[in-house]
Design a protein around this motif. Structure first.
Motif, short mmCIF file in Angstrom:
data_model
loop_
_atom_site.label_atom_id
_atom_site.label_comp_id
_atom_site.label_asym_id
_atom_site.label_seq_id
_atom_site.Cartn_x
_atom_site.Cartn_y
_atom_site.Cartn_z
N GLY A 75 -17.79 -6.59 8.25
CA GLY A 75 -16.79 -6.24 9.26
C GLY A 75 -17.40 -5.64 10.50
N GLY A 76 -16.56 -5.44 11.52
CA GLY A 76 -17.00 -4.87 12.79
C GLY A 76 -18.13 -5.68 13.39
N VAL B 182 -15.69 -10.71 8.64
CA VAL B 182 -14.80 -10.77 7.46
C VAL B 182 -14.17 -12.14 7.28
CG1 VAL B 182 -14.29 -8.29 7.36
CG2 VAL B 182 -12.94 -9.77 8.87
N GLU C 183 -7.13 -2.79 0.06
CA GLU C 183 -6.14 -1.87 0.65
C GLU C 183 -6.63 -0.43 0.43
OE1 GLU C 183 -3.48 -1.72 2.71
OE2 GLU C 183 -3.78 -3.85 3.04
N SER C 184 -7.01 0.19 1.54
CA SER C 184 -7.71 1.48 1.47
C SER C 184 -6.94 2.55 0.68
CB SER C 184 -8.01 1.99 2.88
OG SER C 184 -6.83 2.12 3.64
N MET D 232 -9.94 -8.19 5.04
CA MET D 232 -10.01 -6.84 5.63
C MET D 232 -10.95 -5.98 4.80
SD MET D 232 -7.65 -6.04 8.04
CE MET D 232 -6.30 -6.89 8.82
N ILE D 233 -11.63 -5.06 5.51
CA ILE D 233 -12.39 -4.02 4.82
C ILE D 233 -11.50 -2.77 4.76
CG2 ILE D 233 -14.69 -4.87 5.35
CD1 ILE D 233 -14.71 -2.93 7.77
N PRO D 234 -11.66 -1.93 3.74
CA PRO D 234 -12.65 -1.94 2.67
C PRO D 234 -12.21 -2.78 1.47
CG PRO D 234 -11.27 -0.01 2.43
CD PRO D 234 -10.79 -0.74 3.66
N1 GSH Z 1 -4.14 -1.99 5.49
C1 GSH Z 1 -5.56 -2.22 5.40
C2 GSH Z 1 -6.11 -2.30 6.81
C3 GSH Z 1 -7.59 -2.56 6.79
C4 GSH Z 1 -8.14 -2.77 8.20
O1 GSH Z 1 -7.42 -2.75 9.21
N2 GSH Z 1 -9.44 -2.98 8.24
C5 GSH Z 1 -10.08 -3.28 9.49
C6 GSH Z 1 -11.15 -2.22 9.79
S1 GSH Z 1 -10.46 -0.60 9.94
C7 GSH Z 1 -10.77 -4.63 9.38
O2 GSH Z 1 -11.01 -5.13 8.31
N3 GSH Z 1 -11.05 -5.22 10.54
C8 GSH Z 1 -11.82 -6.43 10.63
C9 GSH Z 1 -13.26 -6.11 10.89
O3 GSH Z 1 -13.67 -4.95 10.79
O4 GSH Z 1 -14.01 -7.04 11.18
C10 GSH Z 1 -6.22 -1.09 4.62
O5 GSH Z 1 -5.74 0.05 4.73
O6 GSH Z 1 -7.20 -1.32 3.90
#
Ligand code: GSH
Length: 207
Positions: free
Chosen positions: A33-34, A39, A65-66, A52-54
């Motif tokens: 990710g990031g 991802v 789902e965090s 999605m991470i994590p």
């Molecule tokens: N509802 C999900 C949201 C997860 C989420 O938004 N993850 C973001 C990072 S904070 C993500 O995967 N973004 C794509 C990336 O980082 O490439 C959770 O709480 O795990």
């Protein structure tokens, strides 16, 4: 050993890192990710179909789902102080976790992406101001609740809800705008700094 998939700038990954520290659980963290590995990679999508991470891997079982992961780990360790086992007490903790991941989380996105991540798609001043106002109103709700409980978000004890609300408050403090004076929030932040997990992944973990 537990495996945590996700890069550590992500607030949602940090929730899991802090939880493992709180529980004294060793883990291996693997970048996804990031700005690390995308991802959208099929290898990652096999772990989490919503991309999605994590993601957490525990003895071959996969969790995503965090907030679910935070609850899973607390329950796995039998930590009823962090996640009560009576339905009513547990719901008092879970309601703040659900609010964080749905409503609260949505208030800051535009301002944070624009001002902290400096993303070109989030530079509209009006939308930044609107997001900041909504973020500050939501933090005001947290402050009101802290005044009522006198200590933590779901009562006198630290719980899983403080991990997700605490990191959201850290995010609030990372936005380079003038913040309303909320002494309850400042005291809460100081209280959380007593915990190693918050020092590592909140206060000293960057933004
Ligand atoms: N509802 C999900 C949201 C997860 C989420 O938004 N993850 C973001 C990072 S904070 C993500 O995967 N973004 C794509 C990336 O980082 O490439 C959770 O709480 O795990």
């Amino acid at each position: 050993m537990l495996k945590i998939y996700g890069q550590p700038k992500s607030i949602n990954v940090r929730k899991v890192l802090w939880t493992c520290t709180e529980l004294g659980l060793p883990f291996e963290r693997i970048d996804w990710g990031g700005e690390t590995r995308p991802v959208t990679d099929p290898e990652f999508q096999k772990l989490n179909p919503v991309g999605m991470i994590p993601v957490l891997e525990d003895a071959g079982q996969i969790f995503w789902e965090s907030n679910s992961i935070v609850r899973y780990l607390a329950a796995r360790e039998g930590r009823h102080d962090l996640l009560p086992d009576t339905p009513a007490e547990r719901a008092q903790v879970e309601k703040w976790m659900d609010w964080q991941v749905s409503d609260f989380n949505n208030t800051w996105r535009y301002a944070f992406m624009g001002l902290v991540r400096k993303h070109p798609n989030f530079q509209d001043e009006k939308q930044i101001a609107e997001s900041w106002n909504r973020f500050c109103s939501a933090v005001g709700i947290v402050a009101q609740e802290l005044t009522r409980t006198g200590a933590y978000i779901a009562g006198a004890q630290f719980t899983c809800a403080d991990i997700v609300i605490g990191l959201s408050i850290h995010r609030w403090k990372s936005i380079p705008l003038e913040r309303p004076n909320l002494p309850e929030i400042e005291r809460y932040y100081e209280r959380l700094c007593e915990r190693e997990g918050f020092r590592l992944y909140g206060r000293d973990g960057g933004v």
